[in-house]
Design a protein around this motif. Sequence first.
Motif, PDB file in Angstrom:
ATOM      1  N   THR A  77       1.108  -1.052  -0.147  1.00  0.00           N
ATOM      2  CA  THR A  77      -0.358  -0.255   0.256  1.00  0.00           C
ATOM      3  C   THR A  77       1.047   1.209  -0.216  1.00  0.00           C
ATOM      4  N   GLU A  78       1.611   1.329   0.747  1.00  0.00           N
ATOM      5  CA  GLU A  78       2.817   2.561   0.550  1.00  0.00           C
ATOM      6  C   GLU A  78       3.748   2.656  -0.831  1.00  0.00           C
ATOM      7  N   ALA A  79       3.464   1.683  -1.711  1.00  0.00           N
ATOM      8  CA  ALA A  79       4.108   2.114  -2.841  1.00  0.00           C
ATOM      9  C   ALA A  79       2.817   2.507  -4.044  1.00  0.00           C
ATOM     10  N   GLY A  80       1.711   2.586  -3.477  1.00  0.00           N
ATOM     11  CA  GLY A  80       0.430   3.147  -3.908  1.00  0.00           C
ATOM     12  C   GLY A  80      -0.309   2.063  -4.926  1.00  0.00           C
ATOM     13  N   VAL A  81      -0.155   0.410  -4.443  1.00  0.00           N
ATOM     14  CA  VAL A  81      -0.367  -0.518  -4.523  1.00  0.00           C
ATOM     15  C   VAL A  81      -1.994  -1.267  -4.428  1.00  0.00           C
ATOM     16  N   GLN A  82      -2.948  -0.827  -5.330  1.00  0.00           N
ATOM     17  CA  GLN A  82      -4.332  -1.660  -4.422  1.00  0.00           C
ATOM     18  C   GLN A  82      -3.835  -3.071  -4.001  1.00  0.00           C
ATOM     19  N   VAL A  83      -4.554  -3.358  -3.071  1.00  0.00           N
ATOM     20  CA  VAL A  83      -4.252  -4.646  -2.093  1.00  0.00           C
ATOM     21  C   VAL A  83      -6.289  -5.521  -2.834  1.00  0.00           C
ATOM     22  N   ILE A  84      -5.961  -6.615  -2.329  1.00  0.00           N
ATOM     23  CA  ILE A  84      -6.838  -7.419  -1.421  1.00  0.00           C
ATOM     24  C   ILE A  84      -6.681  -8.503  -1.129  1.00  0.00           C
ATOM     25  N   ASP A  85      -6.473  -8.468   0.546  1.00  0.00           N
ATOM     26  CA  ASP A  85      -6.307  -9.218   1.320  1.00  0.00           C
ATOM     27  C   ASP A  85      -6.406 -10.454   1.764  1.00  0.00           C
ATOM     28  N   GLY A  86      -5.637 -11.585   1.096  1.00  0.00           N
ATOM     29  CA  GLY A  86      -6.249 -13.341   1.036  1.00  0.00           C
ATOM     30  C   GLY A  86      -6.679 -13.385   2.658  1.00  0.00           C
ATOM     31  N   ARG A  87      -6.481 -13.109   4.076  1.00  0.00           N
ATOM     32  CA  ARG A  87      -6.450 -13.318   4.641  1.00  0.00           C
ATOM     33  C   ARG A  87      -7.942 -12.702   4.929  1.00  0.00           C
ATOM     34  N   ASP A  88      -8.315 -11.974   4.327  1.00  0.00           N
ATOM     35  CA  ASP A  88      -9.867 -11.084   4.623  1.00  0.00           C
ATOM     36  C   ASP A  88     -11.014 -11.744   3.384  1.00  0.00           C
ATOM     37  N   LEU A  89     -10.483 -12.511   2.257  1.00  0.00           N
ATOM     38  CA  LEU A  89     -11.840 -13.204   1.742  1.00  0.00           C
ATOM     39  C   LEU A  89     -12.263 -14.233   2.054  1.00  0.00           C
ATOM     40  N   GLN A  90     -13.500 -14.265   1.798  1.00  0.00           N
ATOM     41  CA  GLN A  90     -14.823 -14.771   2.120  1.00  0.00           C
ATOM     42  C   GLN A  90     -14.678 -15.965   1.648  1.00  0.00           C
ATOM     43  N   LEU A  91     -14.048 -17.255   1.734  1.00  0.00           N
ATOM     44  CA  LEU A  91     -14.432 -18.497   0.836  1.00  0.00           C
ATOM     45  C   LEU A  91     -14.922 -19.208   1.782  1.00  0.00           C
ATOM     46  N   PRO A  92     -16.036 -20.027   1.103  1.00  0.00           N
ATOM     47  CA  PRO A  92     -16.611 -21.420   1.193  1.00  0.00           C
ATOM     48  C   PRO A  92     -15.072 -22.964   0.982  1.00  0.00           C
ATOM     49  N   LEU A  93     -15.911 -23.529   1.879  1.00  0.00           N
ATOM     50  CA  LEU A  93     -14.939 -24.587   2.328  1.00  0.00           C
ATOM     51  C   LEU A  93     -15.025 -25.297   0.428  1.00  0.00           C
ATOM     52  N   LEU A  94     -13.805 -25.203  -0.466  1.00  0.00           N
ATOM     53  CA  LEU A  94     -13.859 -25.796  -1.649  1.00  0.00           C
ATOM     54  C   LEU A  94     -12.842 -27.167  -1.521  1.00  0.00           C
ATOM     55  N   ASP A  95     -14.192 -28.011  -1.002  1.00  0.00           N
ATOM     56  CA  ASP A  95     -13.815 -29.393  -1.114  1.00  0.00           C
ATOM     57  C   ASP A  95     -14.791 -30.545  -2.077  1.00  0.00           C
ATOM     58  N   ASP A  96     -15.413 -30.039  -3.264  1.00  0.00           N
ATOM     59  CA  ASP A  96     -15.974 -30.462  -3.971  1.00  0.00           C
ATOM     60  C   ASP A  96     -16.353 -29.415  -5.940  1.00  0.00           C
ATOM     61  N   VAL A  97     -16.048 -30.686  -6.488  1.00  0.00           N
ATOM     62  CA  VAL A  97     -16.224 -29.794  -7.898  1.00  0.00           C
ATOM     63  C   VAL A  97     -17.509 -29.259  -8.056  1.00  0.00           C
ATOM     64  N   GLN A  98     -18.191 -29.234  -7.524  1.00  0.00           N
ATOM     65  CA  GLN A  98     -19.415 -28.555  -7.834  1.00  0.00           C
ATOM     66  C   GLN A  98     -19.283 -27.160  -6.827  1.00  0.00           C
ATOM     67  N   SER A  99     -18.464 -26.647  -5.130  1.00  0.00           N
ATOM     68  CA  SER A  99     -18.327 -25.953  -4.700  1.00  0.00           C
ATOM     69  C   SER A  99     -17.065 -24.631  -6.326  1.00  0.00           C
ATOM     70  N   MET A 100     -16.315 -25.594  -6.257  1.00  0.00           N
ATOM     71  CA  MET A 100     -15.059 -25.388  -7.612  1.00  0.00           C
ATOM     72  C   MET A 100     -15.805 -24.353  -8.037  1.00  0.00           C
ATOM     73  N   LEU A 101     -16.754 -24.903  -9.183  1.00  0.00           N
ATOM     74  CA  LEU A 101     -17.308 -24.672 -10.241  1.00  0.00           C
ATOM     75  C   LEU A 101     -18.261 -23.471 -10.380  1.00  0.00           C
TER      76      LEU A 101
END
Length: 202
Positions: A77-101
């Motif tokens: 951010t100090e370098a002016g790069v806009q960041v999406i922080d992986g720590r804040d991702l609200q991902l479901p448990l991607l443990d099957d084909v359907q959820s990944m699709l």
Amino acid sequence: MRTAGKRLLFVTNNSSKSRKQYVSKFKSLGFEVEASEIISSSYTAAAYLSSIGFGQTSYSGKHALLFGSPGMHDELTEAGVQVIDGRDLQLPLLDDVQSMLQLQLDERIGAVVLGWDPTFTYSKLVYASACLRELPGCLFVATNMDHADCIGNGRMMPGTGTLVSALQVAADQQPVNVGKGGAWLFPYLLRRFQLEPSRTAV
């Protein structure tokens, strides 16, 4: 060495801290060091993206998806790069084909930046590899390829390189290694600090 007129740079592949945090650490050890003398891989990730005009002259409006430390976030951010922080991702448990699709990617992402991240999971691996495979031109930036670090008593701690290798295989894409051992770092340092290789000790 300073009294002898020598200039010092402290170069580390450790991306767990920002340069400001390293200044505090050096001070606690009794050393006076300027932030500009510290070349951490958290900084070089930001420096690399800045050097290619990421989010500005190139990849206009794009964000970096970061898997790494708060210190890395600070450097980006100090370098002016806009960041999406992986720590804040609200991902479901991607443990099957359907959820990944059903997974939807954030099209603002123009780079995946991977550093030391003990919160990295299989679901994050799925998301990051999909970004690299499916988002046109998405960059893959790694802070280092160190596979393991000795932590004492004969025990090794898996390093950032283990995460990078997993993502590299999953995405079928080679990362830009901005740490020691990569092709980008030392030419950058020579330009940035106007160093003469014949007069530089590492």
